[in-house]
Design an enzyme around this catalytic site. Structure first.
Site, PDB file in Angstrom:
ATOM      1  N   ASP A   1       3.186   1.357 -13.988  1.00  0.00           N
ATOM      2  CA  ASP A   1       4.168   1.774 -14.993  1.00  0.00           C
ATOM      3  C   ASP A   1       3.630   1.653 -16.411  1.00  0.00           C
ATOM      4  O   ASP A   1       4.039   2.403 -17.302  1.00  0.00           O
ATOM      5  CB  ASP A   1       5.448   0.956 -14.852  1.00  0.00           C
ATOM      6  CG  ASP A   1       6.278   1.373 -13.635  1.00  0.00           C
ATOM      7  OD1 ASP A   1       5.874   2.332 -12.950  1.00  0.00           O
ATOM      8  OD2 ASP A   1       7.311   0.726 -13.369  1.00  0.00           O
TER       9      ASP A   1
ATOM     10  N   SER B   1       7.120  -6.638  -1.497  1.00  0.00           N
ATOM     11  CA  SER B   1       7.747  -7.668  -2.325  1.00  0.00           C
ATOM     12  C   SER B   1       6.928  -7.988  -3.571  1.00  0.00           C
ATOM     13  O   SER B   1       6.757  -7.140  -4.442  1.00  0.00           O
ATOM     14  CB  SER B   1       7.980  -8.909  -1.458  1.00  0.00           C
ATOM     15  OG  SER B   1       8.836  -9.816  -2.105  1.00  0.00           O
TER      16      SER B   1
ATOM     17  N   LYS C   1      10.456  -3.611  -0.454  1.00  0.00           N
ATOM     18  CA  LYS C   1      11.310  -4.808  -0.455  1.00  0.00           C
ATOM     19  C   LYS C   1      11.521  -5.218  -1.910  1.00  0.00           C
ATOM     20  O   LYS C   1      10.595  -5.655  -2.584  1.00  0.00           O
ATOM     21  CB  LYS C   1      10.664  -5.947   0.327  1.00  0.00           C
ATOM     22  CG  LYS C   1      11.472  -7.240   0.326  1.00  0.00           C
ATOM     23  CD  LYS C   1      10.795  -8.290   1.186  1.00  0.00           C
ATOM     24  CE  LYS C   1      11.554  -9.607   1.161  1.00  0.00           C
ATOM     25  NZ  LYS C   1      11.465 -10.294  -0.147  1.00  0.00           N
TER      26      LYS C   1
END
Length: 396
Positions: A312, A301, A326
């Site tokens: 990224d 999460s 999640k």
């Protein structure tokens, strides 16, 4: 002789619930047009609910009180939505609030669920767990007489935590011969820090984040302020292993500490007006330092949001095992009777557009899970990778 409950009471309660359902349906219909196939209720549906309530009250083999039925209806209604939404009874709601603040009644130990027991990973110095005689490596097999095998994380947490001063009985197994011991401990107020730092020597530092609670960004700021004054610091490891997530805003703030710009996460809620993009602001910590992030199958999460954003944007390399997967955001609201409701209100995408639900984040440098290995293989791999980066950067 069986004395039936007064039908006026039965239908009074059932009718009240039916009216509530009807009012909710009407309010929804006024707020937004009915979508074909969306399952709108008609009068027959409401009558069916009312009659089912009455049948249970009159015909079930044992008496059932109204509160039990109401709580079962609430629990089942929300549980049908998705695995992460839930109705929270008063005790569970208070526990969730305590978790968010980092203050709760407990024993002061870190545990990891195994197939048939809870393994104690570490003890807080001076905690009830340490003073009561528990040791790292002990295996908890029952709490207050209830076996822990098969219980989910939420239920296990409920069993171990409680009011400060309350007693809890633990059955444990110790050592290779599984010596069985019984202990009774007194819960105490736990003020849990979510951020810790470990000096790995040779200019390398590890910062571990156990969960994302209200105090996490401030705790991280204190750790970074201490590190910023260290001229020998050469590399950083962010340890998110075992981090189940927590508060979205805290996770965004943590990611922002290591990024100068760019998207951190995109949250996609219900309807176009509920789309949110959270973007980093200028002012990251020591962009000159190589950085590794440790993840595993319990990194979930909010922790996945941080790891994905740093990877990224090229700020960090992920090392370990594929994360939990999640990709949803839950919001919690109090209800008038002291209980609460936790609902999935958004799903998120990483800066690269990836949806992690069910798949998780794959590490850049995988490290196989080693069962009963006393060495920290992920940490060893991260240290080796940092040293390689430092050597490469030092080459003229």
């Amino acid at each position: 002789m069986r004395v039936a409950q007064p039908r006026s009471l039965l239908f009074g309660v059932g009718l009240s619930l039916a009216l509530l359902c009807s009012m909710a349906s009407l309010a929804r219909a006024e707020a937004e047009p009915e979508v074909p196939g969306s399952g709108g209720l008609d009068l027959a549906d409401l009558k069916a609910f009312t009659e089912a309530w009455a049948r249970i009250k009159e015909q079930y083999v044992e008496p059932v009180d109204d509160r039990r039925l109401l709580e079962a209806a609430l629990r089942g209604m929300v549980a049908e939505l998705d695995p992460h939404s839930a109705w929270l009874d008063r005790a569970r709601f208070e526990e969730v609030q305590a978790q968010a603040t980092g203050h709760y009644g407990g024993l002061g130990m870190r545990v990891s669920p195994q197939e048939a027991h809870l393994r104690i990973e570490s003890l807080t110095p001076g905690s009830a767990a340490e003073l009561g005689g528990l040791r790292a490596g002990d295996r908890i097999v029952a709490v207050d007489g209830r076996p822990v095998a098969g219980l989910d994380t939420d239920r296990l947490s409920q069993l171990l935590r409680g009011e400060p001063g309350s007693r809890v009985r633990l059955e444990i197994e110790r050592g290779p011969r599984a010596e069985r011991l019984a202990m009774e401990l007194t819960r105490q107020i736990i003020r849990r820090d979510s951020v810790h730092r470990v000096d790995l020597n040779d200019g390398l530092m590890l910062i571990g984040i156990d969960s994302f609670q209200q105090s996490t960004p401030a705790e991280l700021d204190r750790a970074l302020a201490w590190l910023d004054g260290d001229p020998s610091l050469r590399g950083l490891i962010l340890d998110l292993r075992g981090n189940p997530g927590g508060m979205l805003q805290s996770a965004i703030a943590v990611a922002d500490r290591f990024l100068d710009e760019g998207l951190i996460v995109r949250a996609e809620g219900r309807g176009p007006e509920n789309q949110e993009e959270y973007v980093a602001e200028a002012g990251q910590f020591r962009s000159d330092l190589p950085m590794a992030v440790l993840i595993d199958g319990e990194t979930a999460s909010a922790a996945e949001i941080v790891a994905a954003a740093l990877r990224d944007h090229g700020r960090a390399t992920l090392i370990g095992q594929t994360s939990y997967g999640k990709a949803s955001v839950q919001s919690i609201w109090p209800l008038p009777n002291g209980s609460g409701i936790r609902l999935t209100t958004a799903r998120y995408r990483t800066p690269s557009g990836q949806v992690l639900e069910g798949s998780g984040l794959a590490p850049d440098l995988p490290v196989p899970v080693a069962v009963d290995d006393p060495l920290d293989r992920e940490l060893e791999r991260a240290i080796a990778w940092l040293n390689m980066q430092l050597e490469a950067n030092a080459t003229p």
